[in-house]
Design a protein around this motif. Structure first.
Motif, PDB file in Angstrom:
ATOM      1  N   ALA A   7      31.649   8.471  29.238  1.00 39.77           N
ATOM      2  CA  ALA A   7      30.775   8.117  30.354  1.00 39.77           C
ATOM      3  C   ALA A   7      30.531   6.610  30.298  1.00 39.77           C
ATOM      4  N   PRO A   8      30.134   6.008  31.392  1.00 41.88           N
ATOM      5  CA  PRO A   8      29.822   4.571  31.348  1.00 41.88           C
ATOM      6  C   PRO A   8      28.721   4.298  30.323  1.00 41.88           C
ATOM      7  N   ALA A   9      28.933   3.304  29.502  1.00 42.60           N
ATOM      8  CA  ALA A   9      27.957   2.949  28.475  1.00 42.60           C
ATOM      9  C   ALA A   9      26.809   2.152  29.100  1.00 42.60           C
ATOM     10  N   PRO A  10      25.565   2.434  28.715  1.00 43.62           N
ATOM     11  CA  PRO A  10      24.430   1.693  29.270  1.00 43.62           C
ATOM     12  C   PRO A  10      24.257   0.308  28.643  1.00 43.62           C
ATOM     13  N   PHE A  11      24.975   0.044  27.555  1.00 44.09           N
ATOM     14  CA  PHE A  11      24.870  -1.246  26.885  1.00 44.09           C
ATOM     15  C   PHE A  11      26.247  -1.864  26.724  1.00 44.09           C
ATOM     16  N   HIS A  12      26.287  -3.183  26.769  1.00 44.17           N
ATOM     17  CA  HIS A  12      27.535  -3.940  26.650  1.00 44.17           C
ATOM     18  C   HIS A  12      27.746  -4.427  25.218  1.00 44.17           C
ATOM     19  N   ARG A  13      26.679  -4.914  24.601  1.00 47.97           N
ATOM     20  CA  ARG A  13      26.735  -5.403  23.220  1.00 47.97           C
ATOM     21  C   ARG A  13      25.512  -4.927  22.472  1.00 47.97           C
ATOM     22  N   ILE A  14      25.698  -4.738  21.171  1.00 46.74           N
ATOM     23  CA  ILE A  14      24.587  -4.440  20.274  1.00 46.74           C
ATOM     24  C   ILE A  14      24.732  -5.370  19.081  1.00 46.74           C
ATOM     25  N   ALA A  15      23.688  -6.143  18.843  1.00 49.77           N
ATOM     26  CA  ALA A  15      23.670  -7.053  17.695  1.00 49.77           C
ATOM     27  C   ALA A  15      22.718  -6.481  16.651  1.00 49.77           C
ATOM     28  N   GLU A  16      23.140  -6.558  15.384  1.00 47.48           N
ATOM     29  CA  GLU A  16      22.312  -6.092  14.278  1.00 47.48           C
ATOM     30  C   GLU A  16      22.168  -7.232  13.283  1.00 47.48           C
TER      31      GLU A  16
END
Length: 109
Positions: free
Chosen positions: A53-62
């Motif tokens: 499904a289309p992802a609600p986020f483009h990037r995740i930084a930790e």
């Protein structure tokens, strides 16, 4: 004492190419330079969800810190505030979601 992590989740940007340019050329170097006390920085590009499904986020930084106290000190520092403001500025798909977590690590061999 448990380690701590700052998680920044960026919504899908209006202009992906512009966001990627600003993220890689401006934001990542700023985070590396100005986030005092960090021990690790992981920048993930989201390619899909498990169900495609289309992802609600483009990037995740930790961003990892040795303790919650060090993470909180960083967030309240001038460099932490500047970096957070820049994250808001470049996030054209809406405000990024900032999360704070304790970290437990389980390694498998």
């Amino acid at each position: 004492m448990k380690a701590a992590k700052l998680i920044v989740m960026y919504p899908v940007p209006v202009d992906r190419a512009l966001f990627e340019r600003r993220y890689t050329e401006e934001h990542v170097p700023m985070a590396v330079e100005k986030l005092a006390g960090k021990t690790r920085f992981v920048a993930s590009l989201i390619t899909s969800t498990a169900g495609n499904a289309p992802a609600p986020f483009h990037r995740i930084a930790e961003v990892y810190f040795p303790s919650m106290a060090e993470l909180e000190a960083c967030l309240h520092s001038e460099g932490g505030q500047e970096t957070a403001s820049h994250a808001m500025e470049i996030s054209s798909g809406g405000a990024p979601l900032f999360l704070i977590s304790e970290v437990e690590t389980f390694d498998f061999q």
